[in-house]
Each structure stands twice: as structure tokens, then as C-alpha cells.
Design a protein around this motif. Structure first.
Motif, PDB file in Angstrom:
ATOM      1  N   ASP A  10      -7.625 -24.158 -15.615  1.00  0.00           N
ATOM      2  CA  ASP A  10      -7.200 -25.472 -15.146  1.00  0.00           C
ATOM      3  C   ASP A  10      -5.922 -25.708 -14.941  1.00  0.00           C
ATOM      4  N   GLU A 309      -8.386 -33.811 -22.925  1.00  0.00           N
ATOM      5  CA  GLU A 309      -9.245 -32.434 -22.769  1.00  0.00           C
ATOM      6  C   GLU A 309     -10.034 -32.131 -24.039  1.00  0.00           C
ATOM      7  N   GLU A 354      -7.759 -34.595 -15.600  1.00  0.00           N
ATOM      8  CA  GLU A 354      -7.236 -33.665 -14.461  1.00  0.00           C
ATOM      9  C   GLU A 354      -5.998 -34.209 -13.782  1.00  0.00           C
ATOM     10  N   LYS A 556     -14.094 -28.549  -9.150  1.00  0.00           N
ATOM     11  CA  LYS A 556     -12.933 -29.371  -8.572  1.00  0.00           C
ATOM     12  C   LYS A 556     -13.369 -30.240  -7.712  1.00  0.00           C
TER      13      LYS A 556
END
Length: 593
Positions: A10, A309, A354, A556
Motif C-alpha cells: 500500500d 492500519e 488509506e 483499491k
């Protein structure tokens, strides 16, 4: 024991495909960063973070720090884990080679710092503050101070602290009373500082305190504050350690979370006075300290992303394993990951994490341009964006991390309320991120008044212009075109809010103060939406290219779509508060509370 793996793929996606490595080509005094080098650095950092630091997270929470006979005792394994960090050269990853650093871009260092905080927030606070101390001394210290102290700070052999707060002076540093009395080419400091993170420990040979204090002839208020370097052990001209300085930890705070991080009350000058050295110009200490404070504010946002996370990873793992209930029409019990509300909860955690990761890394990339571009105009433009983004990263990421860790507890159900699992610790730990390095209310005022209204919204408008380009790029691609309208509406709403505050603030200075927090949150959602739109474009391009990462890119796209449908619309809930004015709050008398 919970499991944590650093999100290396990521992080590479954001740096390589959203930001672009070409951004760093031609920057002066930076090591060239290639995809292979970036991957190697992140994979090696992952090993230390996941295998050494992460298993100590619960150990630190349960054992905590303790004072024994005047000595600070860290939780089991912390000193060894910190030494492994130093031996790996991680502390100086972005420092200038002339001081012993590796000279890599700030964006790479930021990616590794997310890993350290995701693995063990309490332990990661030590190098986080050392990095800020290093930058401050590099910018404002004289040649003698840099020569004597920077090398050891860069290597991590010595750690740094930021000593601002006093019992009577929290966010209002104009009330600082700590005294600095001239003594030859040095000063003797007398006073007390509170809430000093990693203010005392034995994990490093020396601790370098950066202290705000007043000289005898200094004026009152902010303009009378100077900055001093005060080592735990005095340092000889050849760099060797001498006698213990008159600086001591007199109390250890008992906190809601980050129990493995020693938060100390530090006393200066209980006997002969703590020897310190002026950093920068007299009575410019607060200005100099903002170098370290702004660095720390950005990294608190990065810290929040790291903890978020970890909470997401834990909740996802639990949802895959926990079998409860049936889906409509089904006969067999299924993992709770199959239930729509749990999936919504997990995507809420993932999408916000994100989006803020992307903004934090983009801010770091702008720091690289601001510090190393050959063109002065490019440096100035990048610095304006750093200044604009930093309070958003700090405040929005930390507020969202509190929500994310709380949702993580909810996904665990009853087990989430039990200390045997790590979920409660993550919420307790990250709660402080919205408080320290300037409360989020202070960040909101800084963003609204100093970063937006002060320049008439010019810097923000330039960013929103790029968001307009992202909207158009989405519309040109039929596979992601449905994401365009929500982003366009969000950008338009933020423009309207900005125009409203510019107009109303000119008539009533209390209006921007009243609206600052909802305005900051609205801006954070829109900036996150802009970057999630860019992520969708990059992911769709990766799928079309036939990449072997098809599942990664599909994930994504799902995350970007969820953000646009479920997270970005929250911005409209802030509009009434932004437009609400200050009259109602000001009408409340003391007797009405």
C-alpha cells in the motif's frame, strides 16, 4: 497475540503511483530513489517492525514504565528493540549524509515511520521526537552545537525531547516560567516541565532536551521565550560523555494509554542549575521550536494512520475467523465477514486509513520539494502546501483513528471489550494523538485562520484546481466515471464554505473560530476524496496494464468507490455548523451552563 504486517504494498502504491517517483528526480542532496530501492527499504523495515517491535506492543501496555530508585525502567524488550532500530540505521534514514544520515527522501522516512507506529506506538515515540530534534538543530543550531550533538542524534545513539509544557502553561506557551541564567558561554536552567515524552530512560546513552525558557531580561509573553539545548549528560568537546547534568525526572505520569512510553515531569536546577546552550537567536525560541513542532504534528498524523492500519488488520482477521449467524436465505453459520454491517464497518476503517495515508505521504513529498528543489519558487509553493496540509494530517487522521479503533472494537463484539485482545489498547493509545502537539481544536484554528483565510484561500484553491483535474480524468474513464460527481460536489461545497468564511470572517472574527473544526474536517474529507479519486485512476490503469497485482488493484477500486459513496458525503453534515455563525455560542452566559 495479535499479528501485524506493515502495509508495504500500500505504501509503495501511494509513493510510486499516486505521487510518482519522478517528483523526486532532480532534487538536490537527495539519494536517488528507484522502485527497487524503495521496495528493499520498505521490506527491510517491515521485518523489524513486524517481527521485533510489534510483538512488544502488548508487553509495553501491560508492564508499563516504572521508576525504581530514581531510575526509569522500560518494559521488557524495549531497550533491545530500540537498539536493533539504531543498529539498522533507521533513525537517520532521511538525515543529511554530512551528519551521518542516508539522505533518502522524507517520503520514504515517513513510510517507515508509519510502520514503527503501527508496530508499537509507545516505542516509536522516541525516534519520532529525535527526528524533530535533529531537524531543529540542523536548521537553527550553530556550528559548534551541530558538530557536538547532531551525529549522535542522527544515529539514534542519543534521543531528543521537546520540553514545552509547564504546570501553568499548556497550550499557552506565553506563560512559560522556566529560567535560563547566563553562565559564561552557557546558561543555567531552573524550572519544571511536564508531559515530556521519553524524558527519562536508559535505552540510549544520552538524552538531549530542547527546552523553552526565559532569560532574566526577557520580555513577558511569547516574545520573551528562548530555546536551549540541555543534555542529560554533559558532553565534552571531543564528544565524550561527562558528568550527569542537573536535570532529573521527578514523576512518571500514569496515562490512559501508551504505557510503554515514559511521560515525565522533568526538573531543572534542583541544585547547581542545569547547564544548557542557546539554540538560535535569543527570544526567538518559540519560532525555532515550531520547526520541531510542525515535524511532530505531521508525524502524529502518520502515527494515527499506523495505529488505524493495525486496528483494521486485527478486525479483519477476527471477522474472517469468527463464525456467527447466517446470511439471508442461508442455512449454515458463516464468518462475520460475510455480514453486510461488518463489511461496512471494515470498509469504513480501511477507506479512511488509506485516504489519510495518501495525504500524509503527499505532505512528506512536498517537504522534499520544499527542502531540495533547485527553483526557489517551487520550494516556496511546496512549503505553502506543507503548511496547509500539516494541520489536516494531524487533526483529521487522529480524529479518524479514534473512530477507526473504536469501530475495530465493535467488530470484535464482546471480545473487543476484553483486554486479552489488543483492540482496547489501540483505542487507548491513539486517543492522545488528538491532544498532544497542539490539540485538534488548535490545528483547526491554525488551518482556518493562518493557512486558508490569511492568503484569501489561494493555496487551498490551487489544490482544489488539481482536484478539478482529477474529476475530469475520472469522467473521461467510463470504468471510474461514477466517482466523479461526488468528488465534484465535494470540491464545490468546500469552495462555498471557504467563500462563506472569508466573507463572514471579515465582519465577525469569531465566526471562523466557531466554524474552524467543522471546516477542517470538511476539508480533510474533500482532500481525502481527491486522493482516493487519483487512487481509482491509478488502480484502473494497473488493471488495464494486465498487472499481476489485479486483486490488489481491484481492492483499491472497491475502497475508492466506498469512500466516495459512504465517507465523502459526511462533508455535508459539517456545512450547517460552518454557516451557523457565532451568535448562539456567544449568547450563552456563565449562568446558562
Amino acid at each position: 497475540m495479535s499479528m501485524y504486517r506493515a502495509p508495504t504494498r500500500d505504501l509503495r502504491f501511494v509513493i510510486e503511483e499516486l505521487i510518482g517517483l519522478e517528483r523526486f528526480s532532480g532534487l538536490q542532496d537527495l539519494e536517488e530513489i528507484t522502485p527497487d530501492l524503495l521496495e528493499a527499504v520498505l521490506e527491510e523495515a517491515d521485518r523489524l517492525a513486524s517481527e521485533v517491535w510489534a510483538p512488544l506492543n502488548q508487553v509495553g501496555d501491560r508492564q508499563g514504565c516504572r521508576m525504581e530508585g530514581g531510575e526509569m525502567r522500560l518494559p521488557e524488550g524495549f531497550t533491545e528493540a530500540y537498539q536493533a532500530f539504531v543498529e539498522g540505521g533507521w533513525n537517520g534514514i532521511n538525515a543529511h549524509p554530512e551528519h551521518g544520515g542516508q539522505g533518502l527522501p522524507e517520503v520514504v522516512a515517513t513510510a517507515t515511520q508509519e510502520m514503527w507506529h503501527g508496530a508499537n506506538m509507545a516505542l516509536a515515540l522516541a525516534p519520532m521526537l529525535s527526528a524533530g530534534a535533529t531537524e531543529l538543530l540542523h536548521r537553527h543550531g550553530d556550528e559548534a552545537l551541530r558538530a557536538r550533538y547532531l551525529g549522535k542524534l542522527v544515529s539514534g545513539e542519543w534521543t531528543g525531547t521537546m520540553d514545552l509544557t509547564e504546570p501553568q502553561a499548556g497550550s499557552d506557551l506565553g506563560q512559560v516560567k522556566c529560567r535560563a541564567v547566563p553562565d559564561g558561554d552557557a546558561y543555567r536552567l531552573y524550572g519544571q516541565k511536564t508531559y515530556i515524552t521519553w524524558g527519562e530512560h536508559e535505552a540510549a546513552e544520552n538524552i538531549i532536551h530542547l527546552v523553552l525558557a526565559r532569560t532574566p531580561d526577557a520580555p513577558e509573553g511569547h516574545r520573551g521565550i528562548s530555546l536551549f539545548l540541555v543534555p542529560k549528560y554533559r558532553v565534552a568537546e571531543d564528544g565524550s560523555l561527562g558528568v550527569r547534568n542537573d536535570v532529573h525526572c521527578t514523576a512518571l505520569e500514569h496515562k490512559l494509554g501508551i504505557h510503554g512510553s515514559p511521560t515525565c515531569t522533568i526538573s531543572y536546577g534542583d541544585s547547581e542549575g542545569a547547564v544548557g546552550y542557546l539554540v538560535g537567536e535569543p527570544c526567538r525560541g518559540l519560532n525555532h521550536m515550531f520547526t520541531m513542532m510542525n515535524e511532530a504534528r505531521h508525524k502524529v498524523g502518520v502515527q494515527s494512520v499506523g495505529v488505524a492500519e493495525r486496528a483494521y488488520q486485527q478486525a479483519l482477521a477476527f471477522a474472517r475467523d469468527r463464525v456467527q449467524g447466517r446470511r439471508p436465505g442461508g442455512k449454515a453459520s458463516v464468518p462475520i465477514l460475510q455480514h453486510p454491517d461488518v463489511r461496512r464497518s471494515l470498509m469504513t476503517m480501511r477507506a479512511q486509513t488509506e485516504a489519510m495515508r495518501a495525504l500524509a505521504l503527499l505532505t512528506a513529498a512536498e517537504m522534499d520539494v520544499a527542502g531540495h528543489a533547485a527553483d526557489a519558487a517551487a520550494r516556496q509553493s511546496a512549503q505553502r502546501r506543507v503548511d496547509l496540509f500539516t494541520p489536516v494530517v494531524k487533526a483529521v487522521a487522529s480524529d479518524q483513528a479514534v473512530e477507526i479503533t473504536s469501530v475495530g472494537i465493535q467488530v470484535h463484539g464482546g471480545m473487543g471489550y476484553i483486554e486479552e485482545v489488543e483492540a482496547p489498547q489501540l483505542l487507548r493509545d491513539v486517543r492522545v494523538a488528538a491532544i498532544y502537539e497542539g490539540t485538534n481544536g488548535i490545528q483547526a484554528q491554525d488551518f482556518t485562520l493562518r493557512k486558508v483565510l490569511k492568503d484569501g484561500g489561494e493555496t487551498l484553491e490551487a489544490v482544489l484546481g488539481e482536484a478539478d483535474e482529477t474529476v475530469e480524468a475520472l469522467r473521461r474513464d467510463p470504468d471510474v466515471a461514477p466517482l466523479a460527481d461526488g468528488l465534484a460536489e465535494g470540491v464545490a461545497t468546500l469552495r462555498e464554505s471557504t467563500a462563506r468564511l472569508l466573507q463572514d470572517g471579515a465582519e465577525d472574527p469569531l465566526v471562523p473560530l466557531t466554524a474552524a473544526t467543522p471546516y477542517l474536517m470538511q476539508a480533510g474529507l474533500v482532500l481525502g476524496g481527491w486522493l482516493m479519486g487519483r487512487a481509482a485512476l491509478a488502480a484502473q490503469a494497473g488493471i488495464r496494464a494486465g498487472s499481476g497485482d489485479a486483486d490488489f488493484y481491484a481492492g483499491k477500486l472497491h475502497t475508492a468507490r466506498f469512500y466516495m459513496r459512504h465517507i465523502l458525503p459526511r462533508l455535508h453534515g459539517y456545512t450547517p455548523a460552518i454557516r451557523g455563525g457565532s451568535d448562539e455560542l456567544e449568547a450563552i452566559d456563565d449562568g446558562h451552563w
